[in-house]
Each structure stands twice: as C-alpha cells, then as structure tokens.
Scaffold this active site. Structure first.
Site, PDB file in Angstrom:
ATOM      1  N   MET A   1     112.624  53.222  -3.194  1.00  0.00           N
ATOM      2  CA  MET A   1     111.259  53.739  -3.102  1.00  0.00           C
ATOM      3  C   MET A   1     110.968  54.236  -1.688  1.00  0.00           C
ATOM      4  O   MET A   1     109.802  54.389  -1.294  1.00  0.00           O
ATOM      5  CB  MET A   1     110.244  52.665  -3.508  1.00  0.00           C
ATOM      6  CG  MET A   1     110.430  52.222  -4.959  1.00  0.00           C
ATOM      7  SD  MET A   1     108.921  51.590  -5.706  1.00  0.00           S
ATOM      8  CE  MET A   1     108.536  50.248  -4.600  1.00  0.00           C
ATOM      9  N   GLY A   2     112.013  54.486  -0.914  1.00  0.00           N
ATOM     10  CA  GLY A   2     111.811  55.013   0.434  1.00  0.00           C
ATOM     11  C   GLY A   2     111.401  53.923   1.412  1.00  0.00           C
ATOM     12  O   GLY A   2     111.610  52.744   1.151  1.00  0.00           O
TER      13      GLY A   2
ATOM     14  N   LEU B   1     112.883  53.449   4.162  1.00  0.00           N
ATOM     15  CA  LEU B   1     114.236  52.879   4.202  1.00  0.00           C
ATOM     16  C   LEU B   1     114.452  52.008   5.437  1.00  0.00           C
ATOM     17  O   LEU B   1     114.020  52.338   6.538  1.00  0.00           O
ATOM     18  CB  LEU B   1     115.269  54.010   4.148  1.00  0.00           C
ATOM     19  CG  LEU B   1     115.167  54.892   2.888  1.00  0.00           C
ATOM     20  CD1 LEU B   1     116.244  55.977   2.915  1.00  0.00           C
ATOM     21  CD2 LEU B   1     115.291  54.059   1.611  1.00  0.00           C
TER      22      LEU B   1
ATOM     23  N   HIS C   1     118.256  48.748   2.652  1.00  0.00           N
ATOM     24  CA  HIS C   1     118.718  49.964   1.976  1.00  0.00           C
ATOM     25  C   HIS C   1     120.013  50.476   2.613  1.00  0.00           C
ATOM     26  O   HIS C   1     120.913  50.944   1.922  1.00  0.00           O
ATOM     27  CB  HIS C   1     117.653  51.068   2.077  1.00  0.00           C
ATOM     28  CG  HIS C   1     116.324  50.719   1.469  1.00  0.00           C
ATOM     29  ND1 HIS C   1     115.192  50.539   2.237  1.00  0.00           N
ATOM     30  CD2 HIS C   1     115.942  50.524   0.185  1.00  0.00           C
ATOM     31  CE1 HIS C   1     114.171  50.261   1.444  1.00  0.00           C
ATOM     32  NE2 HIS C   1     114.591  50.240   0.189  1.00  0.00           N
TER      33      HIS C   1
ATOM     34  N   GLY D   1     119.845  45.389  -4.640  1.00  0.00           N
ATOM     35  CA  GLY D   1     119.826  44.277  -3.709  1.00  0.00           C
ATOM     36  C   GLY D   1     119.538  42.944  -4.392  1.00  0.00           C
ATOM     37  O   GLY D   1     118.678  42.867  -5.276  1.00  0.00           O
TER      38      GLY D   1
ATOM     39  N   LYS E   1     118.015  40.715  -2.992  1.00  0.00           N
ATOM     40  CA  LYS E   1     116.658  40.394  -2.546  1.00  0.00           C
ATOM     41  C   LYS E   1     115.666  40.392  -3.712  1.00  0.00           C
ATOM     42  O   LYS E   1     114.788  39.561  -3.801  1.00  0.00           O
ATOM     43  CB  LYS E   1     116.252  41.434  -1.492  1.00  0.00           C
ATOM     44  CG  LYS E   1     114.797  41.728  -1.330  1.00  0.00           C
ATOM     45  CD  LYS E   1     114.156  40.749  -0.383  1.00  0.00           C
ATOM     46  CE  LYS E   1     112.751  41.112   0.022  1.00  0.00           C
ATOM     47  NZ  LYS E   1     111.924  41.781  -0.924  1.00  0.00           N
ATOM     48  N   ASP E   2     115.833  41.376  -4.619  1.00  0.00           N
ATOM     49  CA  ASP E   2     114.977  41.450  -5.805  1.00  0.00           C
ATOM     50  C   ASP E   2     115.788  40.923  -6.986  1.00  0.00           C
ATOM     51  O   ASP E   2     116.210  41.665  -7.870  1.00  0.00           O
ATOM     52  CB  ASP E   2     114.533  42.903  -6.025  1.00  0.00           C
ATOM     53  CG  ASP E   2     113.743  43.410  -4.833  1.00  0.00           C
ATOM     54  OD1 ASP E   2     112.565  43.060  -4.720  1.00  0.00           O
ATOM     55  OD2 ASP E   2     114.320  44.121  -3.979  1.00  0.00           O
TER      56      ASP E   2
ATOM     57  N   GLN F   1     114.692  41.575 -10.627  1.00  0.00           N
ATOM     58  CA  GLN F   1     114.892  43.003 -10.929  1.00  0.00           C
ATOM     59  C   GLN F   1     116.367  43.291 -11.209  1.00  0.00           C
ATOM     60  O   GLN F   1     116.716  43.988 -12.168  1.00  0.00           O
ATOM     61  CB  GLN F   1     114.410  43.826  -9.740  1.00  0.00           C
ATOM     62  CG  GLN F   1     114.879  45.260  -9.703  1.00  0.00           C
ATOM     63  CD  GLN F   1     114.270  46.023  -8.538  1.00  0.00           C
ATOM     64  OE1 GLN F   1     113.073  46.237  -8.497  1.00  0.00           O
ATOM     65  NE2 GLN F   1     115.096  46.436  -7.594  1.00  0.00           N
TER      66      GLN F   1
ATOM     67  N   SER G   1     112.089  43.930   4.349  1.00  0.00           N
ATOM     68  CA  SER G   1     111.341  44.515   3.233  1.00  0.00           C
ATOM     69  C   SER G   1     110.406  45.594   3.761  1.00  0.00           C
ATOM     70  O   SER G   1     109.868  45.470   4.872  1.00  0.00           O
ATOM     71  CB  SER G   1     110.512  43.424   2.536  1.00  0.00           C
ATOM     72  OG  SER G   1     109.517  44.012   1.710  1.00  0.00           O
TER      73      SER G   1
HETATM   74  P1  AMP Z   1     112.957  49.366  -2.929  1.00  0.00           P
HETATM   75  O1  AMP Z   1     112.972  50.594  -2.097  1.00  0.00           O
HETATM   76  O2  AMP Z   1     112.103  48.257  -2.361  1.00  0.00           O
HETATM   77  O3  AMP Z   1     112.683  49.633  -4.389  1.00  0.00           O
HETATM   78  O4  AMP Z   1     114.435  48.776  -2.866  1.00  0.00           O
HETATM   79  C1  AMP Z   1     115.538  49.586  -3.228  1.00  0.00           C
HETATM   80  C2  AMP Z   1     116.751  48.710  -3.304  1.00  0.00           C
HETATM   81  O5  AMP Z   1     116.994  48.099  -2.045  1.00  0.00           O
HETATM   82  C3  AMP Z   1     116.609  47.587  -4.322  1.00  0.00           C
HETATM   83  O6  AMP Z   1     117.825  47.449  -5.033  1.00  0.00           O
HETATM   84  C4  AMP Z   1     116.341  46.396  -3.462  1.00  0.00           C
HETATM   85  O7  AMP Z   1     116.747  45.174  -4.037  1.00  0.00           O
HETATM   86  C5  AMP Z   1     117.171  46.716  -2.242  1.00  0.00           C
HETATM   87  N1  AMP Z   1     116.709  45.949  -1.082  1.00  0.00           N
HETATM   88  C6  AMP Z   1     115.448  45.865  -0.599  1.00  0.00           C
HETATM   89  N2  AMP Z   1     115.397  45.019   0.444  1.00  0.00           N
HETATM   90  C7  AMP Z   1     116.652  44.561   0.624  1.00  0.00           C
HETATM   91  C8  AMP Z   1     117.258  43.633   1.545  1.00  0.00           C
HETATM   92  N3  AMP Z   1     116.565  43.027   2.496  1.00  0.00           N
HETATM   93  N4  AMP Z   1     118.584  43.393   1.412  1.00  0.00           N
HETATM   94  C9  AMP Z   1     119.309  44.003   0.448  1.00  0.00           C
HETATM   95  N5  AMP Z   1     118.807  44.874  -0.436  1.00  0.00           N
HETATM   96  C10 AMP Z   1     117.497  45.150  -0.350  1.00  0.00           C
END
Ligand code: AMP
Length: 279
Positions: A30-31, A33, A37, A147, A149-150, A153, A185
């Site tokens: 979702m950007g 970054l 990411h 990740g 982290k989620d 998901q 995050s």
């Molecule tokens: P998002 O942009 O928040 O939707 O995250 C995109 C991807 O990045 C998802 O697969 C998240 O799980 C991963 N992600 C977000 N934060 C982290 C982190 N701290 N470590 C590893 N992966 C992450």
C-alpha cells in the site's frame, strides 16, 4: 523501472516475462514504503528474474472509521525505494482502475478472518483477500511475497491460494524491526515522540511471552499472561488482544508449542499497532 497504471499493461508485461523464461516475483504493497517492504523486495529480487511491485491503497480493507483518507502516500519516495531495490515493473493503479465500480462479487473468508483482527476490524481481511485475489490474477503465475508482521493476513492469503487453486507460491518474510524492537510499519509515522517510546511495549510484551515459553510454560494462558501483564502495565498503551494461536487457523491453542503465533494489537494514542512472534 517501468511504471504502469493499467491492468492490461501489468498482465502483458508479466506474460511477456514468463514467455521469455523469467520467473516473476510480486510484492503487493500500500506504499509508504519502509524497511519491511524493502526486505520483501530484496528477497523477491534475489529469487526471481522479473520483479513486480504494486502500490495501491485498497479502500475495501478500510472500515468506515479507519484511516483511509489519512493513510500516508508519497509516490516519489516510493518510486525511489522501488528503483533502489531493482524493481523491473511497478503497478500504480488509480482507484478507478482497480474498482471501476464497487465489486459485486467479493471474497468472504471464514472463521480465520473472524478471530483477532476480524473482531476489531470486521470485513478487513475479506477486503484484503478480495484485492490480493485480483492483484494475483493480474500478475499471473508468480511467487508473491508477504510479511510475517501481518500474520493473520498471511494466513488468509495462504488459505485463499490453497482453497481456490491460485497458481501462486506464497513466500513469507520475517518481520523487520527498529533497533528497539518496534515492528516497522507505515502507521508508526502517526506516533508522537512519546508514543513512539511507549510503542516498544508491544515487542517487549511478546518477548515476555516468548521468555515464559522458553522457561517451560506450556499453558497458553500463562504465555499470554506474561505478555498481557507487561502491556497492561505500560502507560498509554491499550491492548486489544494478546493471543496464542495456531498459525494456520488462528484458533486458540490448547497447549503452547513451537511454531504457534503469539499475536497482539494495541492502541498507542490514536494509532493501532499489531505485532506477533512465532514460538
Ligand atoms: P502494506 O503496505 O502495509 O500493505 O504491507 C505490504 C507488505 O509488507 C505486507 O505483506 C506486509 O506484511 C509487509 N510488511 C509490512 N511491514 C513489515 C515489516 N515490518 N516486516 C516485514 N514485512 C512487512
């Protein structure tokens, strides 16, 4: 790096890469970054000849009172990160490209999406599953990187791919943390300096849970209590949940065992943070 905004271009580019014999790696985001990411992109870069990323803030996964309008967006900074990580193609759809009309057919995940995050954010993981399904269809057969982290998901995406026979391999990447343990995050940007310090309680709490397990505690309530006590004692931190769950179903476990997920969510000021560790 090529930038495309249409589904047709994404499809054509990934088809062409596969036709040329290149394996495709895909990192949906979702950007905003950050280092988390970047770790996904770096791993995907190393494992695939053609690296695709997407940046799309998906309205379907935000509740009515959530931060869709204020979610951090910085196109130029994102493009710089994607370039630095060696991305071949970035998909930057406008909302009207992804959802020209609100989709009438959506995915509904079962109990897996109704626990933990599902209780606090009803419909959120259905919205995630629906957009990831569409993005995976557009990217075609590929390895897709998510990740840890989620964690819930990730479990939903894995289950969707298995249940509905998507031609994708899901690759899980470990959580990237700040030096003091806070999981990186996009939402950390919302924290004031004082809240930022308080937010370290989430990871400290999870570590306390890990320590209880390492010390031989096998009753899930004991492991959860070790984490919850720390979180409840932390000033300015309001826990939503602390739960030891099965990594596939996210159901509560009867006995603590290696591989299970100790997950937490808490509010720090007006910001809601999630984190987890694997026993
Ligand atoms: P998002 O942009 O928040 O939707 O995250 C995109 C991807 O990045 C998802 O697969 C998240 O799980 C991963 N992600 C977000 N934060 C982290 C982190 N701290 N470590 C590893 N992966 C992450």
């Amino acid at each position: 790096m090529r930038e495309v905004a249409s589904s047709a271009e994404l499809r054509a580019a990934t088809d062409a890469a596969r036709d040329a014999g290149a394996g495709v790696g895909f990192v949906p985001t979702m950007g905003a970054l950050h280092a988390g990411h970047r770790a996904l992109l770096a791993r995907a870069r190393a494992e695939n000849a053609f690296l695709v990323a997407s940046v799309f803030v998906n309205p379907l996964q935000f509740g009515p009172s959530e931060d869709l309008a204020s979610y951090p967006r910085d196109r130029d900074a994102d493009l710089a990160v994607l370039r630095a990580e060696g991305t071949d193609l970035v998909f930057l759809p406008a909302e009207g490209e992804m959802w020209p009309v609100p989709p009438e057919v959506r995915l509904r995940v079962g109990g897996l999406a109704e626990r933990l995050e599902g209780l606090v954010r009803p419909g959120h993981l259905d919205g995630v599953a629906t957009v990831v399904a569409k993005l995976l269809h557009l990217a075609g057969p590929c390895r897709a990187y998510f990740g840890q982290k989620d964690a819930q998901q990730l479990a939903v995406v894995r289950r969707m791919v298995a249940d509905l026979a998507f031609p994708n391999e899901i690759v899980a990447c470990p959580t990237v943390r700040e030096p003091d343990g806070l999981a990186v995050s996009s939402r950390n940007a919302y924290l004031s300096a004082a809240e930022r310090r308080r937010a370290t309680a989430l990871h400290r709490a999870l570590r306390a849970g890990l320590a209880a397990f390492a010390a031989g505690r096998r009753d899930p309530a004991d492991v959860e209590a070790a984490a919850r006590d720390l979180l409840e004692d932390a000033p300015g931190v309001e826990p939503d949940y602390v739960a030891l769950v099965d990594p596939v179903t996210f159901e509560p476990v009867k006995q603590a065992e290696p591989g299970q997920v100790l997950a937490t969510a808490a509010r720090v000021g007006r910001t809601r943070l999630i984190d987890n560790v694997i026993l």
